[in-house]
Scaffold this active site. Structure first.
Site: not given
Ligand code: NAD
Length: 491
Positions: A156, A254, A288, A468
């Site tokens: 995102n 996060e 997020c 962080e």
């Molecule tokens: P996601 O969890 O699908 O993927 C995030 C990353 O993790 C990607 O690089 C993905 O390839 C990797 N990944 C997926 N499965 C994995 C596994 N089993 N092992 C290791 N890596 C793996 O999330 P997304 O759809 O890319 O992002 C959206 C989500 O991120 C939303 O829930 C949003 O709230 C959250 N987010 C949180 C913050 C925060 O600071 N709290 C900031 C931005 C986004």
């Protein structure tokens, strides 16, 4: 005319390379539907190669003086600034967010992250404790890099969040194996080239592209990655913790959010409204920290709805390349379908659609097939509706009303998440009391997304573990050793 998709390769040991298997992931431009990138599909083999490179690079990098590390990272920040146009365009193409946003927010913030941590390490202090009689001693804390850090980031805010992890990891003297999201990987590779030109030695920063279940899982499971910094969904975070925790790795998670925006009875609605709307819909609601649940004191509900819907209907959804577009498209058609399904679930539960609720039509031919959706406002869903409880991560906001401010706190805290909250009020002592009562890692009062990079960033409950930002990040990427020297006499 369509152009050929560009290749996004791994960066291992200072060189770009394809996967051993020759496998690629193809990615479309979410705004146009055109073939955009071929992304190297890495796995355990590439992660092992990256780990070998990182092992060789980690010790010399840790031994580099703080001043030299700082200079290299400042040159990375300058390199990001110099490539603003190219980085902003790549990010816009990968994600479908407006180019104006990537130019003004995402890419400048990535440079700021590097500048912040490059200078933070110059001012680091160490704790010390004088131990009193009968055994006099001096205790002080040494902080050493952890070695190899695994950094995994979402789509995102691609470079913004990628650099938010990598900059402190590198600044504190670690080697890094990183994986950006397979949906928006391009700027991570561009950053590797910038870092290399800035003088970052080969093997210090390695990027393995690919699917989370393959490349990401291999980084998490590798015994040599001693810390995992992850930003992404809550379900993914739980899977990562399941692997990393029994290996006793340091973990920073996060995760998702479902953040309340609380409009108190005394809020200055007219002046707050542009920021309330921005907090709901910036980046198509795919942040997020977006305020996706608005809770309004019932005495102000009618006035709020009139102002809010007027502002929302003024938002222009359109081609991300056009400067007048306030919202671009969602990251994919699959994601838009998920967002839309949650809107329909809200309607089935009794919410009323007072704005949007549908896909955008009447777009220019270039983007007619894109994943566009109109900003959507759902009025009065019940608290247990999925549209209130689940993270939608799209341009959708629920509006609920409350009688007493204590009810607002109960509703705000009534989900599994605890990332951020915003309070709009003229009464700062009330704001203070509410901030204390809210389950949220970040509380903004009369503002939103106002970030000071020194402050702790992160959430509680299912929004994550650890923080962080500032000294929290510097601590996460280092191991403390307490040294106790018997002094024999009072110091
Ligand atoms: P996601 O969890 O699908 O993927 C995030 C990353 O993790 C990607 O690089 C993905 O390839 C990797 N990944 C997926 N499965 C994995 C596994 N089993 N092992 C290791 N890596 C793996 O999330 P997304 O759809 O890319 O992002 C959206 C989500 O991120 C939303 O829930 C949003 O709230 C959250 N987010 C949180 C913050 C925060 O600071 N709290 C900031 C931005 C986004």
């Amino acid at each position: 005319m369509q152009t050929a998709p560009t290749q996004v390769q791994h960066f291992i040991g200072g060189s770009f390379c394809a996967s051993e298997s020759g496998a690629w992931i193809s990615r479309e431009n979410p705004a146009t539907g055109d073939a955009l990138r071929l992304i190297a599909r890495g796995g355990a083999f590439e992660v092992q190669r990256a780990t070998t490179a990182a092992e060789m690079a980690a010790k010399p990098w840790a031994a580099t003086s703080v001043a030299e590390r700082s200079r290299v990272l400042l040159r990375v920040a300058d390199g990001i600034d110099a490539q603003l146009d190219a980085l902003a365009l790549a990010e816009c193409e990968d994600t479908g967010k407006p180019l104006a946003l990537t130019r003004s927010l995402d890419i400048p913030r990535a440079a700021a992250n590097f500048r912040f941590f490059a200078t933070a390490i110059l001012h680091e202090t160490s704790e010390s404790y004088r131990t009193d009689a009968p055994q006099h001693a001096l205790n002080y804390v040494l902080r050493k890099p952890i070695g190899i850090a695994g950094c995994i980031s979402p789509w995102n805010l691609p470079l913004y969040l990628f650099s938010w992890k990598i900059a402190p990891a590198l600044a504190t003297g670690n080697a890094v194996i990183a994986k950006p999201s397979e949906l928006a990987p391009t700027t991570a590779s561009m950053l590797c080239e910038i870092a290399s030109r800035a003088g970052l030695p080969p093997g210090v920063l390695n990027v393995v592209h690919g699917l989370g279940s393959e490349a990401g899982a291999a980084i998490v499971a590798h015994p040599q990655t001693k810390a995992i910094s992850f930003t992404g969904g809550t379900t993914t975070g739980a899977a990562i913790a399941g692997v990393a925790a029994p290996m006793f790795k340091k973990l920073s998670l996060e995760l998702g959010g479902k953040n309340p925006t609380i409009i108190c009875a005394d809020a200055d609605l007219a002046s707050a409204m542009p920021e309330i709307v921005r907090s709901a819909f910036l980046n198509q609601g795919q942040i997020c920290l977006c305020g996706s649940r608005v809770l309004v004191h019932k005495s102000r509900l009618a006035e709020f709805m009139e102002l809010f819907t007027a502002h929302v209907s003024g938002l222009k959804v359109g081609d991300p390349l056009e400067s007048e577009s306030d919202l671009g498209c969602l990251v994919s058609n699959e994601h838009r379908a998920k967002v839309h399904a949650l809107v329909q679930a809200g309607v089935a539960d009794g919410a009323k659609v007072v704005a949007g609720g549908n896909f955008t039509t009447g777009l220019s031919a270039r983007v007619a097939k894109g994943a566009f959706m109109n900003p959507t406002v759902l009025l009065a869903p019940p608290q247990d509706s999925r549209c209130v409880q689940e993270e939608i991560f799209g341009p959708v906001v629920t509006v609920q009303s409350f009688d007493r401010h204590a009810d607002a706190i109960r509703m705000a805290n009534g989900t599994r998440y605890g990332l951020a909250a915003t309070i709009w009020t003229r009464d700062l002592s009330r704001a203070h009391r509410m901030a204390h009562a809210l389950d949220a890692g970040i509380v903004w009062v009369n503002c939103w997304l106002l970030r000071d990079l020194r402050t702790p960033f992160g959430g509680m409950k299912d929004s994550g573990v650890g923080r962080e930002g500032g000294s929290e990040a510097l601590r996460f990427f280092t191991e403390p050793t307490n040294v106790c020297i018997a002094t024999g006499a009072q110091l």
